[in-house]
Design a protein around this motif. Structure first.
Motif, short mmCIF file in Angstrom:
data_model
loop_
_atom_site.label_atom_id
_atom_site.label_comp_id
_atom_site.label_asym_id
_atom_site.label_seq_id
_atom_site.Cartn_x
_atom_site.Cartn_y
_atom_site.Cartn_z
N ARG A 1 38.91 -38.60 -7.92
CA ARG A 1 37.59 -37.98 -7.74
C ARG A 1 36.61 -38.99 -7.12
NH1 ARG A 1 38.78 -35.86 -13.02
NH2 ARG A 1 39.18 -33.61 -12.92
N ASN B 1 37.34 -39.30 -3.39
CA ASN B 1 36.85 -38.12 -2.66
C ASN B 1 35.33 -38.09 -2.59
OD1 ASN B 1 39.30 -36.85 -1.89
ND2 ASN B 1 39.60 -36.14 -4.00
N MET B 2 34.67 -38.47 -3.70
CA MET B 2 33.22 -38.52 -3.73
C MET B 2 32.70 -39.51 -2.70
SD MET B 2 30.81 -39.98 -6.79
CE MET B 2 31.49 -41.60 -6.51
N ALA C 1 33.79 -33.28 -7.21
CA ALA C 1 34.86 -33.86 -6.39
C ALA C 1 36.23 -33.40 -6.87
CB ALA C 1 34.77 -35.38 -6.42
#
Length: 516
Positions: A50, A53-54, A149
């Motif tokens: 996450r 991706n963030m 995310a």
């Protein structure tokens, strides 16, 4: 070399590679502990995904830098892994910095994103941040961004020689420098830790008490989950809480600095006796030298066969280790080179010195840094034929054991004679009235420099100048004897426990000025 020319079976070692392998073995196993909170390997890897991706969603690109200002936390490790998984690097900043100091380092690192724990808010002055596009508050922004995310992420091919973190040196002799650490140096270092200390395996439980903003604090904490063990995190060092955690029986390994022991052994005798006993497999001490009396106290309290005293630097990683069996046999010693490390002790002309002679210590290994960020001249000064030096002077005995004499910059020349203050400090530390001390050189019109000792009295004792002077007459050559002994309540130290001799020189200069 590019990815296409690598052998088919080659796999890059990255910061998250061991973590992901451990999650593949047992995703339900506990990876991180902080207080009552627990996170499994599966949860940690999902959070790392996450985070990656963030970061991509916020526009952080491979080759760029983020920064973090925070006490120790689970998120600290996850952010470090997430940033590195997209090919970026994380500047790890000391929460004790002033707003000006922090902004200078953040600007120097050219950080695009800045993660900040709310506890550190007073250290942030957004108006001074020249390159930061967004501040991400860990208590509010971060959870919201993570919730949006995806936890599905396939890490791209990241060269293992790419920089994953940029801790900054303490800046005791000038402006802090960003030390570029490649994945390769730390992941191979983790494997060396496992071999050397015996506390990094899937069966081990590591207690992380040192600040993660420092290279060693982050490395020793991450090594445990890289190898499939459990890392228990403490947000700050509290001596009784540390001893309670060790005494409880789960902890098998811990990394420490000398100031930790001064605090722990300063507890009430009844408290120390109540918390005696542990299940430790190993203790690692680093950052500053342990006095021989302190080593003996550690061995007596925690048990024989545990203490490792390492020597190293952020730039070179762990260089030597004095193993448990040699702790009381080899005094004032930092051991032998660890696995994969070669040493040279060189004189001013670059020639190797003989055993027993003082030389500047240079090392080469798979654990070296990439260089100083944006400082090519200082990088070139640190390297000599592929060997790195941070300015430490050392001798080697006939068995190959290394003894750090002093920092090259701390050497004092008095009456034309070279004097290494650490030798005098080691002697004074053995005096019953001395808890700890630091010796500096100050200008002297006759001798060039003279020696001054700043002394912290042992609990219940008082420092007598006459007694210490007589002690030095008995044990030291005349040119090595301090000309003055100054009592001080506590030695000034940086956050990693190193004595700030520049601060003592400033103190001495002020004292002289006041006398005038």
């Amino acid at each position: 070399m590019n990815a296409g020319s690598l052998p088919q079976g080659f796999r890059h070692l990255t910061l998250s590679s061991g973590l992901r392998a451990a999650a593949g073995r047992d995703p339900a196993k506990t990876a991180l502990i902080l207080g009552e909170a627990r996170r499994t390997y599966g949860q940690v890897v999902a959070n790392v995904n996450r985070t990656a991706n963030m970061l991509l969603g916020l526009g952080l690109a491979a080759g760029e830098h983020a920064a973090i200002v925070s006490p120790n936390s689970m998120e600290y490790l996850e952010i470090a892994a997430g940033v590195s998984d997209i090919g970026a690097a994380l500047a790890t900043l000391n929460p004790k910095l002033t707003p000006g100091e922090l902004a200078d380092i953040c600007n120097d690192a050219q950080a695009r994103l800045l993660f900040v724990h709310r506890e550190c808010e007073a250290s942030i002055d957004p108006a001074r941040l020249e390159t930061v596009r967004r501040i991400i508050w860990l208590d509010s922004d971060y959870p919201a961004l993570m919730a949006q995310a995806s936890d599905a992420f396939s890490p791209p091919a990241i060269d293992e020689w790419a920089t994953f973190a940029i801790p900054y040196t303490s800046g005791t002799t000038g402006k802090p420098k960003g030390v570029m650490l490649p994945h390769r140096s730390r992941t191979l270092g983790f494997l060396a830790y496992a071999s050397e200390y015996g506390i990094y395996s899937p069966d081990d439980h590591f207690l992380a008490i040192s600040p993660m903003c420092h290279g060693a604090g982050l490395a020793y904490a991450f090594a445990s989950i890289f190898m499939g063990g459990t890392t228990e995190i403490m947000t700050r060092f509290e001596p009784e809480a540390v001893l309670e955690a060790i005494h409880a029986g789960a902890v098998t390994g811990v990394f420490t600095v000398p100031t930790h022991y001064h605090a722990m052994f300063g507890l009430e005798p009844a408290t120390l006796e109540r918390l005696r006993g542990n299940r430790l497999r190993g203790i690692v001490a680093n950052a500053a030298p342990l006095s021989q009396p302190m080593k003996e106290q550690i061995v007596d309290y925690f048990g024989a066969g545990l203490l490792n005293e390492t020597y190293g630097s952020t730039e070179a990683g762990v260089v030597t280790n004095l193993r448990p069996a040699d702790q009381l046999r080899k005094t004032r010693c930092v051991g032998q080179p660890i696995m994969g490390t070669l040493l040279r002790l060189l004189d001013d002309e670059g020639r190797e010195v003989a055993p027993g002679e003082v030389g500047e210590l240079h090392s080469t290994s798979p654990y070296l840094f990439n260089g100083y960020w944006n400082k090519p001249d200082q990088t070139a000064e640190a390297f000599r034929d592929g060997f790195v030096s941070v300015g430490d002077m050392a001798v080697r005995d006939e068995e190959g054991f290394v003894y750090i004499v002093d920092r090259k910059k701390d050497m004092v020349i008095t009456g034309g004679m070279n004097v290494y203050p650490r030798e005098i400090e080691t002697l004074l530390d053995q005096h019953a009235a001395v808890d700890e001390c630091a010796v500096i050189g100050v200008e002297d019109p006759r001798w060039g420099e003279q020696l001054v000792a700043y002394v912290v009295a042992a609990p219940g004792a008082s420092v007598s100048t006459e007694a210490l002077a007589a002690y030095c007459v008995e044990h030291l050559a005349p040119y090595k004897r301090p000309k003055a002994f100054r009592p001080i309540d506590a030695l000034p130290r940086n956050a990693n426990g190193k004595v700030l001799k520049t601060a003592l020189r400033d103190l001495h200069a002020r004292d002289i000025e006041e006398v005038r």
